[in-house]
Design a protein around this motif. Sequence first.
Motif, PDB file in Angstrom:
ATOM      1  N   CYS A   7       0.913  -1.140  -0.159  1.00 32.67           N
ATOM      2  CA  CYS A   7      -0.175  -0.009   0.106  1.00 32.67           C
ATOM      3  C   CYS A   7       0.921   1.286   0.003  1.00 32.67           C
ATOM      4  N   PHE A   8       1.905   1.355   0.654  1.00 28.98           N
ATOM      5  CA  PHE A   8       2.798   2.441   1.095  1.00 28.98           C
ATOM      6  C   PHE A   8       3.603   2.717  -0.231  1.00 28.98           C
ATOM      7  N   SER A   9       3.993   1.862  -1.291  1.00 30.24           N
ATOM      8  CA  SER A   9       5.077   1.926  -2.061  1.00 30.24           C
ATOM      9  C   SER A   9       4.312   2.890  -3.443  1.00 30.24           C
ATOM     10  N   SER A  10       3.164   2.907  -3.640  1.00 32.30           N
ATOM     11  CA  SER A  10       2.496   3.636  -4.460  1.00 32.30           C
ATOM     12  C   SER A  10       2.698   5.159  -4.184  1.00 32.30           C
ATOM     13  N   PRO A  11       3.448   5.828  -5.151  1.00 29.53           N
ATOM     14  CA  PRO A  11       3.486   7.340  -4.994  1.00 29.53           C
ATOM     15  C   PRO A  11       2.239   8.166  -5.294  1.00 29.53           C
ATOM     16  N   TRP A  12       1.378   7.629  -6.081  1.00 28.74           N
ATOM     17  CA  TRP A  12       0.420   8.454  -6.477  1.00 28.74           C
ATOM     18  C   TRP A  12      -0.386   9.299  -5.700  1.00 28.74           C
ATOM     19  N   PRO A  13      -1.078   8.536  -4.635  1.00 30.89           N
ATOM     20  CA  PRO A  13      -1.945   9.357  -3.507  1.00 30.89           C
ATOM     21  C   PRO A  13      -1.105  10.613  -3.075  1.00 30.89           C
ATOM     22  N   PHE A  14       0.112  10.213  -2.687  1.00 29.03           N
ATOM     23  CA  PHE A  14       1.005  11.420  -2.202  1.00 29.03           C
ATOM     24  C   PHE A  14       1.188  12.435  -3.255  1.00 29.03           C
ATOM     25  N   MET A  15       1.459  12.310  -4.428  1.00 29.91           N
ATOM     26  CA  MET A  15       1.525  13.023  -5.459  1.00 29.91           C
ATOM     27  C   MET A  15       0.432  14.107  -5.748  1.00 29.91           C
ATOM     28  N   MET A  16      -0.965  13.248  -5.530  1.00 27.01           N
ATOM     29  CA  MET A  16      -1.960  13.867  -5.954  1.00 27.01           C
ATOM     30  C   MET A  16      -2.202  15.111  -4.797  1.00 27.01           C
ATOM     31  N   VAL A  17      -2.062  14.503  -3.216  1.00 26.26           N
ATOM     32  CA  VAL A  17      -1.965  15.335  -2.198  1.00 26.26           C
ATOM     33  C   VAL A  17      -1.249  16.538  -2.261  1.00 26.26           C
ATOM     34  N   THR A  18      -0.006  16.264  -2.719  1.00 31.07           N
ATOM     35  CA  THR A  18       1.171  17.641  -2.873  1.00 31.07           C
ATOM     36  C   THR A  18       0.488  18.292  -4.255  1.00 31.07           C
ATOM     37  N   ALA A  19       0.046  17.945  -5.157  1.00 35.62           N
ATOM     38  CA  ALA A  19      -0.559  18.728  -6.129  1.00 35.62           C
ATOM     39  C   ALA A  19      -1.689  19.798  -5.710  1.00 35.62           C
ATOM     40  N   ILE A  20      -2.872  18.994  -4.855  1.00 40.44           N
ATOM     41  CA  ILE A  20      -3.666  19.946  -4.437  1.00 40.44           C
ATOM     42  C   ILE A  20      -3.195  20.805  -3.561  1.00 40.44           C
ATOM     43  N   ALA A  21      -2.452  20.597  -2.625  1.00 34.56           N
ATOM     44  CA  ALA A  21      -1.922  21.440  -1.593  1.00 34.56           C
ATOM     45  C   ALA A  21      -1.023  22.722  -2.360  1.00 34.56           C
ATOM     46  N   ILE A  22      -0.282  22.451  -3.402  1.00 31.57           N
ATOM     47  CA  ILE A  22       0.228  23.619  -4.273  1.00 31.57           C
ATOM     48  C   ILE A  22      -0.806  24.374  -4.829  1.00 31.57           C
ATOM     49  N   MET A  23      -1.865  23.947  -5.333  1.00 27.59           N
ATOM     50  CA  MET A  23      -2.978  24.712  -6.008  1.00 27.59           C
ATOM     51  C   MET A  23      -3.553  25.504  -4.762  1.00 27.59           C
ATOM     52  N   THR A  24      -3.723  24.814  -3.732  1.00 27.31           N
ATOM     53  CA  THR A  24      -4.457  25.646  -2.852  1.00 27.31           C
ATOM     54  C   THR A  24      -3.582  26.783  -2.374  1.00 27.31           C
ATOM     55  N   GLY A  25      -2.380  26.507  -1.900  1.00 26.48           N
ATOM     56  CA  GLY A  25      -1.488  27.560  -1.557  1.00 26.48           C
ATOM     57  C   GLY A  25      -1.078  28.717  -2.658  1.00 26.48           C
ATOM     58  N   PHE A  26      -1.358  28.298  -3.714  1.00 23.91           N
ATOM     59  CA  PHE A  26      -0.936  29.359  -4.864  1.00 23.91           C
ATOM     60  C   PHE A  26      -2.054  30.213  -5.024  1.00 23.91           C
ATOM     61  N   VAL A  27      -3.244  29.690  -4.886  1.00 28.25           N
ATOM     62  CA  VAL A  27      -4.783  30.570  -5.106  1.00 28.25           C
ATOM     63  C   VAL A  27      -4.821  31.319  -3.687  1.00 28.25           C
ATOM     64  N   THR A  28      -4.092  30.825  -2.677  1.00 21.62           N
ATOM     65  CA  THR A  28      -4.196  31.658  -1.284  1.00 21.62           C
ATOM     66  C   THR A  28      -3.357  32.949  -1.751  1.00 21.62           C
ATOM     67  N   TRP A  29      -1.982  32.594  -2.224  1.00 24.99           N
ATOM     68  CA  TRP A  29      -1.252  33.528  -2.526  1.00 24.99           C
ATOM     69  C   TRP A  29      -1.683  34.731  -3.559  1.00 24.99           C
ATOM     70  N   LEU A  30      -2.348  34.304  -4.599  1.00 28.46           N
ATOM     71  CA  LEU A  30      -2.975  34.787  -5.665  1.00 28.46           C
ATOM     72  C   LEU A  30      -4.070  35.916  -4.884  1.00 28.46           C
TER      73      LEU A  30
END
Length: 86
Positions: A7-30
Amino acid sequence: MKLCKTCFSSPWPFMMVTAIAIMTGFVTWLTLGLSQPEPQVQLAVGLIAFIAVEATLIHYVISCMRRHCRHHAKKVDPGRHLSSGA
């Protein structure tokens, strides 16, 4: 229960979480850019939003993986039914 390696070896869930967090931080900054705060405040609040969303979603993904992991579950006999037989 710990996460199994399968379960832990798949990076996709963690990459999706990071992408969502980046978008949220960027929209907050804007959004803060429209109110003209100091650049340090704008960057700090955007970073705080990124960290808060990242931590919350990582916690959620790990708890879901723990709850739904079936790699170490006992195998169910497909011949058994819920009814006692008629």
